[in-house]
Motif scaffolding. Structure first.
Motif, PDB file in Angstrom:
ATOM      1  N   LEU A 125       0.894  -1.152   0.107  1.00  0.00           N
ATOM      2  CA  LEU A 125       0.233  -0.033   0.120  1.00  0.00           C
ATOM      3  C   LEU A 125       0.822   1.258   0.055  1.00  0.00           C
ATOM      4  O   LEU A 125       0.291   2.405  -0.308  1.00  0.00           O
ATOM      5  CB  LEU A 125      -0.935   0.046   1.158  1.00  0.00           C
ATOM      6  CG  LEU A 125      -1.921  -1.041   1.284  1.00  0.00           C
ATOM      7  CD1 LEU A 125      -2.948  -1.072   2.595  1.00  0.00           C
ATOM      8  CD2 LEU A 125      -3.097  -1.197  -0.044  1.00  0.00           C
ATOM      9  N   GLY A 126       2.075   1.154   0.245  1.00  0.00           N
ATOM     10  CA  GLY A 126       2.969   2.313   0.305  1.00  0.00           C
ATOM     11  C   GLY A 126       2.767   3.346   1.258  1.00  0.00           C
ATOM     12  O   GLY A 126       3.046   4.545   1.160  1.00  0.00           O
ATOM     13  N   ARG A 127       2.089   2.827   2.357  1.00  0.00           N
ATOM     14  CA  ARG A 127       1.788   3.804   3.570  1.00  0.00           C
ATOM     15  C   ARG A 127       2.943   4.348   4.395  1.00  0.00           C
ATOM     16  O   ARG A 127       3.795   3.609   4.587  1.00  0.00           O
ATOM     17  CB  ARG A 127       0.700   3.134   4.580  1.00  0.00           C
ATOM     18  CG  ARG A 127      -0.587   2.657   3.749  1.00  0.00           C
ATOM     19  CD  ARG A 127      -1.651   4.042   3.635  1.00  0.00           C
ATOM     20  NE  ARG A 127      -2.849   3.550   2.792  1.00  0.00           N
ATOM     21  CZ  ARG A 127      -3.667   2.899   3.124  1.00  0.00           C
ATOM     22  NH1 ARG A 127      -4.073   2.662   4.226  1.00  0.00           N
ATOM     23  NH2 ARG A 127      -4.665   2.793   2.196  1.00  0.00           N
ATOM     24  N   TYR A 128       2.927   5.497   4.953  1.00  0.00           N
ATOM     25  CA  TYR A 128       3.922   6.098   5.492  1.00  0.00           C
ATOM     26  C   TYR A 128       3.584   5.833   7.124  1.00  0.00           C
ATOM     27  O   TYR A 128       2.599   5.819   7.516  1.00  0.00           O
ATOM     28  CB  TYR A 128       4.134   7.719   5.313  1.00  0.00           C
ATOM     29  CG  TYR A 128       4.809   8.101   4.195  1.00  0.00           C
ATOM     30  CD1 TYR A 128       6.180   8.203   4.084  1.00  0.00           C
ATOM     31  CD2 TYR A 128       4.036   8.090   3.099  1.00  0.00           C
ATOM     32  CE1 TYR A 128       6.836   8.538   2.967  1.00  0.00           C
ATOM     33  CE2 TYR A 128       4.869   8.351   1.775  1.00  0.00           C
ATOM     34  CZ  TYR A 128       6.252   8.646   1.736  1.00  0.00           C
ATOM     35  OH  TYR A 128       6.994   9.070   0.891  1.00  0.00           O
ATOM     36  N   ASN A 129       4.716   5.944   7.830  1.00  0.00           N
ATOM     37  CA  ASN A 129       4.686   5.751   9.215  1.00  0.00           C
ATOM     38  C   ASN A 129       5.150   7.250   9.681  1.00  0.00           C
ATOM     39  O   ASN A 129       6.022   7.884   9.023  1.00  0.00           O
ATOM     40  CB  ASN A 129       5.659   4.888   9.929  1.00  0.00           C
ATOM     41  CG  ASN A 129       5.304   3.502   9.812  1.00  0.00           C
ATOM     42  OD1 ASN A 129       5.859   2.730   8.953  1.00  0.00           O
ATOM     43  ND2 ASN A 129       4.321   2.947  10.632  1.00  0.00           N
ATOM     44  N   TYR A 130       4.390   7.936  10.726  1.00  0.00           N
ATOM     45  CA  TYR A 130       4.588   9.170  10.904  1.00  0.00           C
ATOM     46  C   TYR A 130       5.014   9.433  12.378  1.00  0.00           C
ATOM     47  O   TYR A 130       4.593   8.519  13.474  1.00  0.00           O
ATOM     48  CB  TYR A 130       3.234  10.061  10.802  1.00  0.00           C
ATOM     49  CG  TYR A 130       2.773  10.234   9.363  1.00  0.00           C
ATOM     50  CD1 TYR A 130       3.291  11.370   8.618  1.00  0.00           C
ATOM     51  CD2 TYR A 130       2.076   9.091   8.938  1.00  0.00           C
ATOM     52  CE1 TYR A 130       2.870  11.191   7.215  1.00  0.00           C
ATOM     53  CE2 TYR A 130       1.567   9.272   7.534  1.00  0.00           C
ATOM     54  CZ  TYR A 130       2.175  10.575   6.720  1.00  0.00           C
ATOM     55  OH  TYR A 130       1.578  10.302   5.451  1.00  0.00           O
ATOM     56  N   SER A 131       5.326  10.694  12.981  1.00  0.00           N
ATOM     57  CA  SER A 131       5.814  11.169  14.214  1.00  0.00           C
ATOM     58  C   SER A 131       4.493  11.650  14.654  1.00  0.00           C
ATOM     59  O   SER A 131       3.517  11.900  13.948  1.00  0.00           O
ATOM     60  CB  SER A 131       6.810  12.081  14.110  1.00  0.00           C
ATOM     61  OG  SER A 131       6.587  13.294  13.672  1.00  0.00           O
ATOM     62  N   ASP A 132       4.498  12.244  15.942  1.00  0.00           N
ATOM     63  CA  ASP A 132       3.501  13.082  16.381  1.00  0.00           C
ATOM     64  C   ASP A 132       3.394  14.567  15.542  1.00  0.00           C
ATOM     65  O   ASP A 132       4.435  14.637  14.927  1.00  0.00           O
ATOM     66  CB  ASP A 132       3.554  13.488  17.973  1.00  0.00           C
ATOM     67  CG  ASP A 132       3.588  12.135  18.838  1.00  0.00           C
ATOM     68  OD1 ASP A 132       2.776  11.399  18.500  1.00  0.00           O
ATOM     69  OD2 ASP A 132       4.023  12.291  19.990  1.00  0.00           O
ATOM     70  N   VAL A 133       2.381  15.339  15.606  1.00  0.00           N
ATOM     71  CA  VAL A 133       2.553  16.585  14.981  1.00  0.00           C
ATOM     72  C   VAL A 133       2.790  17.661  16.101  1.00  0.00           C
ATOM     73  O   VAL A 133       2.288  17.654  17.214  1.00  0.00           O
ATOM     74  CB  VAL A 133       1.000  17.151  14.582  1.00  0.00           C
ATOM     75  CG1 VAL A 133       0.976  18.434  14.012  1.00  0.00           C
ATOM     76  CG2 VAL A 133       0.691  16.019  13.586  1.00  0.00           C
ATOM     77  N   PHE A 134       3.709  18.686  15.638  1.00  0.00           N
ATOM     78  CA  PHE A 134       4.422  19.504  16.360  1.00  0.00           C
ATOM     79  C   PHE A 134       3.909  20.721  16.054  1.00  0.00           C
ATOM     80  O   PHE A 134       4.002  21.090  14.885  1.00  0.00           O
ATOM     81  CB  PHE A 134       6.016  19.496  16.272  1.00  0.00           C
ATOM     82  CG  PHE A 134       6.674  18.373  16.795  1.00  0.00           C
ATOM     83  CD1 PHE A 134       7.241  18.210  18.369  1.00  0.00           C
ATOM     84  CD2 PHE A 134       6.498  16.952  16.175  1.00  0.00           C
ATOM     85  CE1 PHE A 134       7.713  17.282  18.873  1.00  0.00           C
ATOM     86  CE2 PHE A 134       7.327  16.049  16.698  1.00  0.00           C
ATOM     87  CZ  PHE A 134       7.898  15.830  18.046  1.00  0.00           C
TER      88      PHE A 134
END
Length: 228
Positions: free
Chosen positions: A214-223
């Motif tokens: 699926l090519g999905r990204y892993n993310y950090s929290d939003v700052f």
């Protein structure tokens, strides 16, 4: 002619009233909510919306081919407060994490169900600092289960609280496809994005992905930051 019209009106009104008298089913009075917990960071699993992950509910006694779909929220939570109280098979799927087993849940008036997920990658030790007209993001990339090749990393900046690979105003992306994964996991990355407006608020997020179906990204929290 008038007699025929009158008869038609009577027939239509009778049908309407008949349907109203039959439609007396109780509305849905149940709800389910919860969150996905990242096994690497022990925090909420960070994602995007749409195309982050889905929670599929298969109701007992209902069609096993047509699930109720609850889209996951960017902060890893999900909720539907308007479903029938019943037993459901629950599947969490289509996210940047390894597959989970199906679980059976008895949904009541407000039922909480949390899931631990093993992400493909995790963004760790993330810090975002500001200077006049610029932000600097520092971070590491981690994983506990080896899977597809790590493809790229990026820092994303948005003028609105929503920030992901699709919604952003500024981005610094780096191709990692030619870099060995052990070297990536041992490195500390620093991204700088300038050209930002002093006194303005921005929302910053770091992301990375592996080669997957699926090519999905892993993310950090939003700052949330304000540029000096």
């Amino acid at each position: 002619m008038n007699m025929n019209i009158s008869r038609i009106i009577i027939i239509v009104l009778s049908a309407v009233f008949a349907s109203c008298s039959i439609d007396n089913y109780s509305p849905p009075n149940g709800g389910i909510h919860g969150k996905l917990i990242d096994k690497i960071t022990s925090k909420n699993f960070q994602t995007q919306q749409p195309n982050g992950y889905n929670v599929l509910l298969f109701e007992k006694g209902g069609s096993q081919n047509i699930p109720l779909v609850i889209p996951g929220k960017p902060d890893g939570t999900f909720e539907n407060s308007y479903i029938f109280q019943n037993e459901y098979k629950v599947v969490v799927t289509e996210g940047a994490f390894f597959p989970l087993d199906t679980v059976t849940v008895q949904v009541g008036e407000r039922t909480q169900v949390d899931f631990e997920v093993m992400p493909y990658l995790a963004l760790t030790n993330v810090s975002v600092t500001t200077s006049p007209g610029k932000i600097t993001a520092t971070y590491n990339i981690a994983r506990q289960v080896e899977s597809g090749k790590i493809l790229d990393r990026m820092t994303l900046v948005s003028e609105i609280p929503t920030v992901n690979n699709v919604v952003f105003d500024h981005r610094r992306a780096t191709d990692l496809s030619a870099v060995a994964d052990p070297a990536i996991l041992a490195d500390t990355f620093v991204d700088e994005i300038d050209g930002l407006t002093s006194g303005k608020k921005y929302y910053v997020r770091v992301a990375a992905r592996i080669q997957s179906a699926l090519g999905r990204y892993n993310y950090s929290d939003v700052f949330e930051v304000t540029i000096p």
